[in-house]
Design a protein around this motif. Structure first.
Motif, PDB file in Angstrom:
ATOM      1  N   THR A 184       0.840  -1.198   0.000  1.00 55.13           N
ATOM      2  CA  THR A 184       0.000   0.000   0.000  1.00 55.13           C
ATOM      3  C   THR A 184       0.874   1.247   0.000  1.00 55.13           C
ATOM      4  OG1 THR A 184      -1.718  -1.188   1.216  1.00 55.13           O
ATOM      5  CG2 THR A 184      -1.850   1.218   1.205  1.00 55.13           C
ATOM      6  N   GLU A 185       1.980   1.181   0.753  1.00 56.08           N
ATOM      7  CA  GLU A 185       2.899   2.314   0.845  1.00 56.08           C
ATOM      8  C   GLU A 185       4.030   2.212  -0.177  1.00 56.08           C
ATOM      9  OE1 GLU A 185       4.179   1.967   4.820  1.00 56.08           O
ATOM     10  OE2 GLU A 185       2.218   2.435   5.707  1.00 56.08           O
ATOM     11  N   ASP A 186       4.499   0.986  -0.446  1.00 62.30           N
ATOM     12  CA  ASP A 186       5.605   0.756  -1.382  1.00 62.30           C
ATOM     13  C   ASP A 186       5.205  -0.323  -2.391  1.00 62.30           C
ATOM     14  OD1 ASP A 186       7.841   2.416  -0.202  1.00 62.30           O
ATOM     15  OD2 ASP A 186       7.368   1.167   1.532  1.00 62.30           O
ATOM     16  N   PRO A 187       4.385   0.030  -3.362  1.00 64.79           N
ATOM     17  CA  PRO A 187       3.917  -0.990  -4.301  1.00 64.79           C
ATOM     18  C   PRO A 187       4.984  -1.460  -5.282  1.00 64.79           C
ATOM     19  CG  PRO A 187       3.109   1.168  -4.951  1.00 64.79           C
ATOM     20  CD  PRO A 187       3.782   1.352  -3.632  1.00 64.79           C
ATOM     21  N   LEU A 188       6.068  -0.678  -5.447  1.00 61.52           N
ATOM     22  CA  LEU A 188       7.094  -0.993  -6.446  1.00 61.52           C
ATOM     23  C   LEU A 188       8.392  -1.449  -5.789  1.00 61.52           C
ATOM     24  CD1 LEU A 188       6.615   2.040  -8.888  1.00 61.52           C
ATOM     25  CD2 LEU A 188       5.703  -0.282  -9.142  1.00 61.52           C
ATOM     26  N   LYS A 462      17.274  -4.337 -15.696  1.00 59.32           N
ATOM     27  CA  LYS A 462      16.571  -3.942 -14.469  1.00 59.32           C
ATOM     28  C   LYS A 462      15.237  -4.669 -14.382  1.00 59.32           C
ATOM     29  CE  LYS A 462      18.160   0.775 -15.460  1.00 59.32           C
ATOM     30  NZ  LYS A 462      17.708   2.130 -15.821  1.00 59.32           N
ATOM     31  N   LEU A 463      14.804  -4.899 -13.160  1.00 56.37           N
ATOM     32  CA  LEU A 463      13.481  -5.465 -12.902  1.00 56.37           C
ATOM     33  C   LEU A 463      12.710  -4.525 -11.989  1.00 56.37           C
ATOM     34  CD1 LEU A 463      14.240  -9.253 -12.250  1.00 56.37           C
ATOM     35  CD2 LEU A 463      13.104  -8.275 -14.233  1.00 56.37           C
ATOM     36  N   GLN A 464      11.409  -4.399 -12.251  1.00 56.72           N
ATOM     37  CA  GLN A 464      10.531  -3.639 -11.358  1.00 56.72           C
ATOM     38  C   GLN A 464       9.246  -4.423 -11.167  1.00 56.72           C
ATOM     39  OE1 GLN A 464       8.543   0.340 -12.343  1.00 56.72           O
ATOM     40  NE2 GLN A 464      10.075   0.965 -10.806  1.00 56.72           N
ATOM     41  N   LEU A 465       8.933  -4.733  -9.912  1.00 59.74           N
ATOM     42  CA  LEU A 465       7.729  -5.496  -9.583  1.00 59.74           C
ATOM     43  C   LEU A 465       6.702  -4.570  -8.947  1.00 59.74           C
ATOM     44  CD1 LEU A 465      10.075  -7.662  -9.714  1.00 59.74           C
ATOM     45  CD2 LEU A 465       8.682  -9.021  -8.152  1.00 59.74           C
ATOM     46  N   GLU A 466       5.452  -4.681  -9.395  1.00 56.60           N
ATOM     47  CA  GLU A 466       4.347  -3.972  -8.751  1.00 56.60           C
ATOM     48  C   GLU A 466       3.433  -4.999  -8.103  1.00 56.60           C
ATOM     49  OE1 GLU A 466       0.534  -1.013  -9.605  1.00 56.60           O
ATOM     50  OE2 GLU A 466       1.922  -1.512 -11.241  1.00 56.60           O
ATOM     51  N   PHE A 467       3.242  -4.863  -6.778  1.00 57.89           N
ATOM     52  CA  PHE A 467       2.460  -5.831  -6.002  1.00 57.89           C
ATOM     53  C   PHE A 467       1.030  -5.335  -5.809  1.00 57.89           C
ATOM     54  CE2 PHE A 467       6.824  -6.809  -5.042  1.00 57.89           C
ATOM     55  CZ  PHE A 467       6.846  -8.185  -4.928  1.00 57.89           C
ATOM     56  N   ASN A 468       0.104  -6.262  -5.900  1.00 56.91           N
ATOM     57  CA  ASN A 468      -1.316  -5.974  -5.710  1.00 56.91           C
ATOM     58  C   ASN A 468      -1.639  -6.045  -4.214  1.00 56.91           C
ATOM     59  OD1 ASN A 468      -4.096  -5.880  -5.631  1.00 56.91           O
ATOM     60  ND2 ASN A 468      -4.423  -7.566  -7.081  1.00 56.91           N
ATOM     61  N   PRO A 469      -1.955  -4.912  -3.556  1.00 57.53           N
ATOM     62  CA  PRO A 469      -2.201  -4.923  -2.110  1.00 57.53           C
ATOM     63  C   PRO A 469      -3.422  -5.740  -1.701  1.00 57.53           C
ATOM     64  CG  PRO A 469      -2.734  -2.781  -3.033  1.00 57.53           C
ATOM     65  CD  PRO A 469      -2.078  -3.558  -4.125  1.00 57.53           C
ATOM     66  N   ALA A 470      -4.313  -6.047  -2.650  1.00 55.15           N
ATOM     67  CA  ALA A 470      -5.462  -6.887  -2.324  1.00 55.15           C
ATOM     68  C   ALA A 470      -5.039  -8.344  -2.148  1.00 55.15           C
ATOM     69  CB  ALA A 470      -6.516  -6.781  -3.422  1.00 55.15           C
ATOM     70  N   LYS A 471      -3.868  -8.698  -2.681  1.00 53.59           N
ATOM     71  CA  LYS A 471      -3.367 -10.072  -2.582  1.00 53.59           C
ATOM     72  C   LYS A 471      -2.138 -10.192  -1.692  1.00 53.59           C
ATOM     73  CE  LYS A 471      -6.226 -12.192  -5.370  1.00 53.59           C
ATOM     74  NZ  LYS A 471      -7.070 -13.321  -4.896  1.00 53.59           N
ATOM     75  N   ALA A 473       0.095  -8.735   1.599  1.00 50.81           N
ATOM     76  CA  ALA A 473       0.196  -7.902   2.803  1.00 50.81           C
ATOM     77  C   ALA A 473       1.586  -7.299   2.929  1.00 50.81           C
ATOM     78  CB  ALA A 473      -0.130  -8.732   4.041  1.00 50.81           C
ATOM     79  N   SER A 474       2.621  -8.096   2.573  1.00 44.94           N
ATOM     80  CA  SER A 474       4.012  -7.648   2.660  1.00 44.94           C
ATOM     81  C   SER A 474       4.856  -8.482   1.717  1.00 44.94           C
ATOM     82  CB  SER A 474       4.560  -7.794   4.085  1.00 44.94           C
ATOM     83  OG  SER A 474       4.475  -6.588   4.789  1.00 44.94           O
ATOM     84  N   TYR A 475       6.026  -7.946   1.361  1.00 43.53           N
ATOM     85  CA  TYR A 475       6.959  -8.682   0.502  1.00 43.53           C
ATOM     86  C   TYR A 475       8.390  -8.261   0.832  1.00 43.53           C
ATOM     87  CZ  TYR A 475       7.416  -4.294  -2.076  1.00 43.53           C
ATOM     88  OH  TYR A 475       7.666  -2.981  -2.405  1.00 43.53           O
TER      89      TYR A 475
END
Length: 648
Positions: A184-188, A462-471, A473-475
């Motif tokens: 939610t705060e750091d999606p990337l 380079k790699l950039q991952l965007e995480f879905n906060p609905a799925k 909680a943390s990574y």
């Protein structure tokens, strides 16, 4: 007939038992004063496996089961051969060899005529006056810039560490482990790829020597990427293919483990572009050990055997100053190149910065358009003249790489090994970094992985991952701490990143805490007073997508990047059903966290990781995975010993 078959099975069983390895430990002392001897070379006669005694005279070596003969050699002392028998501990007392002691000549500041020394002389030039200690010196020497030892071949001596007690001045860049991030705060999550494997071979050196490695020497991503994985090659014109796999984390089954695998295009050697290579070789006094300059010479001669007539090689050396010892020479003149390598001798201080400048200048003078232009630096990293700090070297390489010349770094030695400097050099020089601890590792790096070591197919990856906060909680990204980038860097083509060579594969692991799972790593904060918190169920978040991976790279001679992306669905498989590569990479990461005593190791255990590694061993044609399993078992024993010592 049945009796014959039974007899053959018994013989095969006995042979198998005899072929097994065992560990022999002990101490080496001076027979006269009973003091421990650091730096003694201990060699297994049958397979030439070798190690050195540490500062306390202790050694630990792997030898074949049965009657193995150990050779103990130390300059100024008589060599001893001892049959180990069934003994697991062997202490040795070496007697001084007066013949060798009489060969020591101390040369002071006074000028020396050429006739006063012979060709069979090793020279140790000192940056500042200092006192030599120990029997090899024969006498305490003050204010002497030069010490010459007669009759000792540079290919067999181990003067550095013998002339004075070897103090451990190895340096490693500090590592602060990646923590868990809230999407939610750091999606990337953005980072540069890394194909280096130096950390693994360095860890292996420590464990095989009977010690646990320093925590900052453990870079988990380099442990994982030491091994080859069975990934499909890219199709079409793309230089790199991307693959993913999702399972459970063995140290916490409630957590997911995401594996990202990159596979570079493989190019047959005959189709590789012409190479313009410059061997930049450290011949300073710190390179005198048998596992330094002599190993460098053997390594580079194996590389020379891979060269074609269209390739060319120049040799630059540096000690107190830098010099060109072989102008650019065609690759089919192997005898000429090898003769130049064989003639190298060590001695003097270390002007690494000057050597790097001359090597790049030589590479530019012989530049091949659309070819492979590369400096190959072989050193222990112990620079002490001119530009020598990590910041100095980083700035120097950043300036030199603008020439379009790549840099590969080969690290050698122990005791004064400067891992921190060499990692910076390789990272900033658009190249790779390997630690060579024995001739087998040299063969893996410079022969087996020849194309990947020398020929870049994609740069600034380079790699950039965007995480879905609905799925999610943390990574957290496991490893790659010194490769993290700002999110803005992903689209910035001026930002340097890692490179991939022909046939290389890269693996990255993310530990993911699914949404709804309560965990001590996902701490909440109070609601904001001046702005509203964004809900995790924003538009588009209700899909089954867990994350999206964006992948960016440049062609080797290009300045504009290209991008592709893949989506990962929240559909994990049981770890037992995952690929052998997934299981093995996971086991390596688990051992790495245990060696680091990571705050994120959770329920990790040596026994579980070793069992998992065995299940992921696969075909293992080269035996590297089997070697890792033995290494993990040794690390487990060393960890128990260390814990027992602390408790006592």
């Amino acid at each position: 007939m049945k009796k014959i078959i039974l007899l053959l099975l018994i013989i095969a069983g006995v042979t198998s038992v005899q072929a097994a390895d065992r560990i022999i430990t002990g101490h080496v002392y001076d027979a006269g004063n009973k003091q421990p001897l650091p730096g003694v070379m201990v060699t297994v006669e049958s397979n030439h496996n070798a190690t050195q005694t540490d500062a306390n005279g202790a050694y630990r070596i792997t030898a074949p089961e049965g009657k193995s003969t150990l050779i103990f050699s130390f300059i100024g002392y008589s060599t001893q051969k001892i049959v180990a028998g069934k003994a697991g501990t062997i202490d040795v007392r070496l007697a001084p060899d007066l013949t060798h002691l009489n060969d020591v000549v101390v040369v002071g500041y006074s000028p020396q005529k050429k006739i006063s020394t012979t060709a069979s002389v090793e020279t140790v030039r000192m940056a500042a006056p200092q006192v030599l200690q120990g029997r090899a010196a024969g006498v305490a020497v003050g204010a002497s810039p030069t010490v010459r030892i007669r009759g000792i071949s540079s290919t067999t001596s181990n003067l550095y560490g013998y002339l004075s007690p070897q103090q451990n001045t190895e340096s490693y860049k500090g590592i602060t482990e990646n923590g868990f991030k809230n999407p939610t705060e750091d999606p990337l999550s953005t980072f540069s790829i890394d194909v280096d494997a130096a950390s693994y071979t360095n860890i292996r050196r420590f464990i095989n020597g009977g010690q646990l490695p320093p925590k900052d020497a453990i870079r988990i991503e380099e442990m994982i990427n030491y091994f080859n994985y069975d990934l499909p090659a890219p199709t079409g014109s793309a230089p790199v293919a991307i693959h993913t796999e999702l399972s459970a984390a063995p140290w916490n089954p409630q957590h997911r483990l995401l594996r990202i695998g990159l596979k570079a295009r493989t190019v047959e050697t005959k189709n590789l572009p012409a190479s313009n290579l410059v061997f930049l070789i450290d011949v300073s006094g710190s390179m005198m050990s048998a596992n330094k300059l002599p190993l460098v010479q053997a390594s580079l001669k194996m590389l020379v055997d891979q060269l074609r007539p269209v390739d060319k090689v120049a040799i630059v050396v540096y000690a107190g100053a830098a010099g060109l010892v072989l102008p650019s020479t065609p690759g089919d003149q192997k005898t000429t190149i090898k003769d130049a390598i064989d003639k190298l001798q060590a001695g003097g201080s270390t002007a690494g910065g000057e050597g790097i400048k001359l090597a790049y200048r030589t590479a530019m003078q012989n530049f091949i358009k659309k070819g492979n232009n590369r400096v190959i630096l072989a050193t222990d990293g112990d620079f002490n003249v001119g530009a020598s700090s990590d910041d100095d070297m980083e700035h120097l390489i950043e300036q030199e790489r603008k020439s379009g010349v790549f840099l590969s770094v080969l690290g050698y030695g122990m005791g004064n090994y400067k891992d921190s400097k060499m990692e910076v050099l390789a990272d900033k020089g658009n190249g790779n970094y390997a630690y060579i601890d024995n001739i087998t590792e040299a063969r893996k790096t410079l022969v087996t992985e020849f194309g990947g070591t020398l020929f870049t197919v994609a740069k600034d990856v380079k790699l950039q991952l965007e995480f879905n906060p609905a799925k999610v909680a943390s990574y957290r990204l496991i490893g790659y701490e010194n490769r993290m980038l700002n999110k803005e860097d992903f689209n910035n083509d001026l930002k340097d990143a890692g490179d991939m060579g022909a046939g290389h594969n890269v693996t990255a692991l993310y530990e993911v805490i699914p949404a709804g799972v309560k965990d001590r790593f996902t701490n909440s904060v109070d609601p904001l007073k001046y702005q509203k918190n964004k809900p995790a169920t924003a538009a588009g978040n209700s899909s089954a997508e867990m994350l999206t991976i964006k992948f960016r790279y440049k062609e080797p001679d290009g300045n504009t990047s290209k991008m592709s992306q893949v989506t990962v669905m929240d559909k994990p498989v049981e770890l037992s059903s995952a690929s052998t590569d997934m299981r093995f990479a996971t086991a390596v990461a688990e051992i790495g966290m245990l060696l680091r005593d990571s705050e994120f190791k959770q329920g990790a255990r040596y026994d579980d990781a070793i069992k998992l590694a065995r299940s992921g061993k696969g075909t293992d044609h080269e035996g590297y995975r089997a070697e890792f399993i033995k290494l993990a078992e040794s690390a487990k024993l060393l960890s128990k010993s260390a814990l027992a010592a602390v408790e006592e």
